[in-house]
Design a protein around this motif. Structure first.
Motif, PDB file in Angstrom:
ATOM      1  N   PHE A  93       4.476  -4.466   1.176  1.00  0.00           N
ATOM      2  CA  PHE A  93       5.071  -3.134   1.304  1.00  0.00           C
ATOM      3  C   PHE A  93       5.039  -2.398  -0.036  1.00  0.00           C
ATOM      4  O   PHE A  93       4.683  -1.218  -0.108  1.00  0.00           O
ATOM      5  CB  PHE A  93       6.511  -3.244   1.799  1.00  0.00           C
ATOM      6  CG  PHE A  93       7.237  -1.930   1.839  1.00  0.00           C
ATOM      7  CD1 PHE A  93       7.047  -1.034   2.878  1.00  0.00           C
ATOM      8  CD2 PHE A  93       8.115  -1.576   0.816  1.00  0.00           C
ATOM      9  CE1 PHE A  93       7.707   0.181   2.904  1.00  0.00           C
ATOM     10  CE2 PHE A  93       8.778  -0.364   0.838  1.00  0.00           C
ATOM     11  CZ  PHE A  93       8.574   0.512   1.885  1.00  0.00           C
ATOM     12  N   TRP A  94       5.424  -3.087  -1.115  1.00  0.00           N
ATOM     13  CA  TRP A  94       5.419  -2.461  -2.439  1.00  0.00           C
ATOM     14  C   TRP A  94       4.000  -2.057  -2.832  1.00  0.00           C
ATOM     15  O   TRP A  94       3.777  -0.951  -3.338  1.00  0.00           O
ATOM     16  CB  TRP A  94       5.968  -3.442  -3.484  1.00  0.00           C
ATOM     17  CG  TRP A  94       5.760  -2.940  -4.888  1.00  0.00           C
ATOM     18  CD1 TRP A  94       6.543  -2.075  -5.585  1.00  0.00           C
ATOM     19  CD2 TRP A  94       4.648  -3.249  -5.740  1.00  0.00           C
ATOM     20  NE1 TRP A  94       6.006  -1.823  -6.815  1.00  0.00           N
ATOM     21  CE2 TRP A  94       4.835  -2.530  -6.952  1.00  0.00           C
ATOM     22  CE3 TRP A  94       3.527  -4.071  -5.600  1.00  0.00           C
ATOM     23  CZ2 TRP A  94       3.937  -2.607  -8.001  1.00  0.00           C
ATOM     24  CZ3 TRP A  94       2.627  -4.145  -6.652  1.00  0.00           C
ATOM     25  CH2 TRP A  94       2.845  -3.419  -7.847  1.00  0.00           C
TER      26      TRP A  94
ATOM     27  N   THR B  18       1.446  -1.448  -0.877  1.00  0.00           N
ATOM     28  CA  THR B  18       1.005  -0.337  -0.020  1.00  0.00           C
ATOM     29  C   THR B  18       1.635   0.975  -0.476  1.00  0.00           C
ATOM     30  O   THR B  18       0.984   2.019  -0.526  1.00  0.00           O
ATOM     31  CB  THR B  18       1.385  -0.615   1.442  1.00  0.00           C
ATOM     32  OG1 THR B  18       0.784  -1.831   1.862  1.00  0.00           O
ATOM     33  CG2 THR B  18       0.916   0.503   2.352  1.00  0.00           C
ATOM     34  N   ARG B  19       2.908   0.933  -0.831  1.00  0.00           N
ATOM     35  CA  ARG B  19       3.598   2.142  -1.291  1.00  0.00           C
ATOM     36  C   ARG B  19       2.992   2.653  -2.592  1.00  0.00           C
ATOM     37  O   ARG B  19       2.840   3.863  -2.775  1.00  0.00           O
ATOM     38  CB  ARG B  19       5.084   1.817  -1.493  1.00  0.00           C
ATOM     39  CG  ARG B  19       5.938   3.000  -1.894  1.00  0.00           C
ATOM     40  CD  ARG B  19       5.971   4.040  -0.811  1.00  0.00           C
ATOM     41  NE  ARG B  19       6.818   5.161  -1.158  1.00  0.00           N
ATOM     42  CZ  ARG B  19       6.832   6.308  -0.506  1.00  0.00           C
ATOM     43  NH1 ARG B  19       6.047   6.485   0.538  1.00  0.00           N
ATOM     44  NH2 ARG B  19       7.630   7.284  -0.875  1.00  0.00           N
TER      45      ARG B  19
ATOM     46  N   LEU C 202       5.597 -10.136   2.992  1.00  0.00           N
ATOM     47  CA  LEU C 202       5.598  -8.745   3.461  1.00  0.00           C
ATOM     48  C   LEU C 202       6.229  -7.755   2.484  1.00  0.00           C
ATOM     49  O   LEU C 202       5.717  -6.632   2.336  1.00  0.00           O
ATOM     50  CB  LEU C 202       6.278  -8.651   4.824  1.00  0.00           C
ATOM     51  CG  LEU C 202       5.443  -9.162   6.006  1.00  0.00           C
ATOM     52  CD1 LEU C 202       6.242  -9.101   7.294  1.00  0.00           C
ATOM     53  CD2 LEU C 202       4.148  -8.361   6.143  1.00  0.00           C
ATOM     54  N   PRO C 203       7.354  -8.078   1.794  1.00  0.00           N
ATOM     55  CA  PRO C 203       7.880  -7.116   0.801  1.00  0.00           C
ATOM     56  C   PRO C 203       6.880  -6.791  -0.303  1.00  0.00           C
ATOM     57  O   PRO C 203       6.795  -5.633  -0.740  1.00  0.00           O
ATOM     58  CB  PRO C 203       9.114  -7.828   0.244  1.00  0.00           C
ATOM     59  CG  PRO C 203       9.547  -8.737   1.338  1.00  0.00           C
ATOM     60  CD  PRO C 203       8.292  -9.207   1.986  1.00  0.00           C
TER      61      PRO C 203
ATOM     62  N   ALA D 271       2.072  -1.545  13.237  1.00  0.00           N
ATOM     63  CA  ALA D 271       3.401  -2.046  12.875  1.00  0.00           C
ATOM     64  C   ALA D 271       4.010  -2.836  14.029  1.00  0.00           C
ATOM     65  O   ALA D 271       4.603  -3.909  13.826  1.00  0.00           O
ATOM     66  CB  ALA D 271       4.311  -0.881  12.498  1.00  0.00           C
TER      67      ALA D 271
END
Length: 559
Positions: A172-173, A175-176, A168-169, A143
């Motif tokens: 992130f989604w 990856t989540r 990146l968002p 990170a």
């Protein structure tokens, strides 16, 4: 009483004890992040110099390779230090788990499936180790690397920074989403593995019954079901792990291609954001690979972290189990008062050695003993008689303080059995079961159970009382011979069990069907040894055989 054992506390204490190692890890992580940023900038200067027709100095080129080597060294140092720290953490966790295990109540110990318990000591602890070696710290380093690369790219190519910030968002989604599904699959897999691990010793323990009842297929089907559940959970985990890396690599290639096309478009407005020199383009491509590599690693690190979270949850569940009550000052004071009363009492006022006062006890919802009362005086020898399941062995376990009565009281010289300090128990009780339970070690270790307070003279005296001394001396290394199952006959193992009970010179012997598995000749040898050991001692025994009964008989009726 519950001790404040918690995985978080153990981790915190380990970090405090390993301050130097913790600081070295932080420095290695920070150094690796900073060092990784410099080579692309140096490379950009070299490429721009070459394209401009300038001579590039050799020291500048050497600096580039030195920085690459330094980055590799710091990465290797980080991995090595994390491995050492993980091993320290593993040692602390397993020691704490064993510390907790020996303090559990007998009821909680009985309810632990062997396979599940082993999986906590092995699999779950390993996942916590991975949390540090390839999980949370690596994720933190990645990170930091992503953020620092974005900061550098902002000054090199602002358009690319905007593209990455938009992307990146989504990452992130994605990856989540992968994280949540992996967590559910990991937890289900661990449950299935625990059931499968417990099934194997259960099958071995009951193998004769299984053969007699022809239940081999049934046991095999149950095992296949558990393994199938584990495979299904692992397949879900592998699916998400398999799709994560390719998607990240495809995005990496798309971003590089888009940026290169925009930088070569010739449009002034576009070049304002995406224009760059050849050297900067080389550096940007390098940085794009660097920023997507840690993002790709996040997938594996997330899987490791989620697996560790599941392991931590299971370990904390184990730490939360009820423990045996601590004796403390109250027990010591009660014991002193009882001893004083016993010394002062005379005649009919002498305290019984053992007293059951209106005792009621059961396992779960099944009552085994109801309103049981009897007493045994110092030096008495009694036999508990009753049909199977009447609660005779339960009486011995209550005397040993393994269980606490649900009503009434179990007293030893006026002291509740559960309140007797652990260090005094072996001097008070000698317990002999139907079968000998061997511990790793020598013949001497079998007798002493690693108690340093028992001298060699006491060990040999106990062996002579049971008639085993000659057989032990006939062994190659005598009392120092390493024990194996074939070292003694069944009768000799039972004699060794009596020697183990007598070695600490206890005031009372508790005997649980000690001749049940012996033939008549061996039984006589064991009973002769027992008669010598039991001299001047209080004895409470259980036996269905008339020949093995000692003293008066106390009838135990089933509830």
């Amino acid at each position: 009483m519950k001790h404040s054992l918690h995985v978080k506390t153990i981790i915190f204490n380990t970090v405090k004890k390993q301050k130097g190692l913790s600081v070295a890890i932080v420095l290695a992580v920070a150094g690796a992040v900073v060092a990784a940023l410099l080579p692309p900038l140096i490379l950009a200067r070299i490429v721009d110099g070459i394209t401009a027709g300038k001579e590039v100095s050799v020291p500048f080129i050497l600096l580039y390779f030195v920085l690459l080597a330094l980055t590799g060294f710091l990465e290797a140092a980080r991995e090595g230090l994390l491995t050492v720290f993980g091993q320290k953490m593993t040692h602390a966790l397993r020691s704490s788990l064993m510390e907790k295990f020996v303090r559990l109540t007998a009821d909680n110990v009985n309810h632990q499936e062997p396979g599940t318990l082993v999986s906590r000591f092995v699999g779950d602890v390993d996942t916590v180790e991975n949390l540090f070696t390839s999980g949370i710290i690596s994720m933190f380093a990645d990170a930091c690397k992503i953020i620092s690369i974005l900061a550098v790219i902002w000054f090199q190519n602002r358009g690319l920074t905007f593209v990455l910030l938009v992307l990146l968002p989504f990452l992130f989604w994605f990856t989540r989403h992968v994280q949540k599904n992996m967590l559910a699959a990991q937890i289900e897999n661990r449950r299935a593995v625990g059931r499968a691990s417990g099934h194997v010793p259960e099958t071995l323990h009951n193998i004769r019954t299984i053969h007699c009842l022809a239940k081999e297929s049934y046991m095999e089907e149950r095992y296949d079901t558990y393994i199938g559940q584990s495979y299904q959970a692992m397949e879900r985990t592998n699916f998400y792990d398999a799709i994560y890396s390719p998607i990240i690599l495809i995005l990496n290639a798309i971003v590089v291609a888009v940026v290169m096309l925009l930088s070569a478009s010739g449009n002034k407005n576009i070049l304002t954001l995406f224009g760059m020199s050849a050297g900067t383009a080389v550096a940007v491509i390098n940085y794009i690979s660097q920023i997507f590599t840690p993002v790709e690693s996040l997938g594996m690190e997330i899987q490791t972290i989620q697996s560790a979270v599941a392991g931590i949850h299971r370990i904390n569940e184990f730490f939360a189990l009820e423990e045996r009550k601590e004796n403390g000052d109250r027990a010591e004071e009660t014991g002193m008062q009882a001893e004083k009363s016993a010394n002062e009492a005379t005649g009919s006022d002498v305290l019984p050695f053992v007293e059951f006062q209106d005792v009621t006890f059961g396992y779960d919802a099944h009552a085994v003993l109801q309103h049981l009362s009897f007493s045994v005086m110092d030096g008495d020898q009694v036999t508990l008689a009753g049909r199977t399941g009447a609660g005779k062995s339960t009486i011995l376990r209550l005397l040993l303080g393994l269980y606490e009565p649900q009503a009434g009281a179990v007293l030893i010289h006026g002291v509740p059995a559960v309140a007797i300090p652990n260090e005094e128990r072996r001097r008070l009780f000698g317990y002999v079961e139907q079968s000998f339970h061997m511990v790793p070690g020598t013949v001497r270790d079998q007798i002493t159970l690693y108690d340093p307070a028992i001298s060699d003279e006491a060990v040999q005296m106990a062996a002579r009382l049971t008639g085993l001394d000659e057989a032990i001396h006939a062994l190659e290394k005598g009392y120092d011979t390493i024990c194996t199952p074939e070292l003694f006959s069944q009768g000799q193992w039972q004699l060794l069990s009596i020697a183990r009970a007598a070695a600490a010179n206890p005031r009372m012997l508790l005997l649980d069907e000690i001749t049940a598995n012996l033939d008549a000749e061996t039984e006589k040898a064991v009973l002769d040894a027992l008669e010598r050991v039991a001299h001047h001692r209080t004895v409470i025994s259980i036996s269905h055989r008339m020949s093995a009964r000692m003293g008066r008989v106390i009838s135990v009726e089933a509830s």
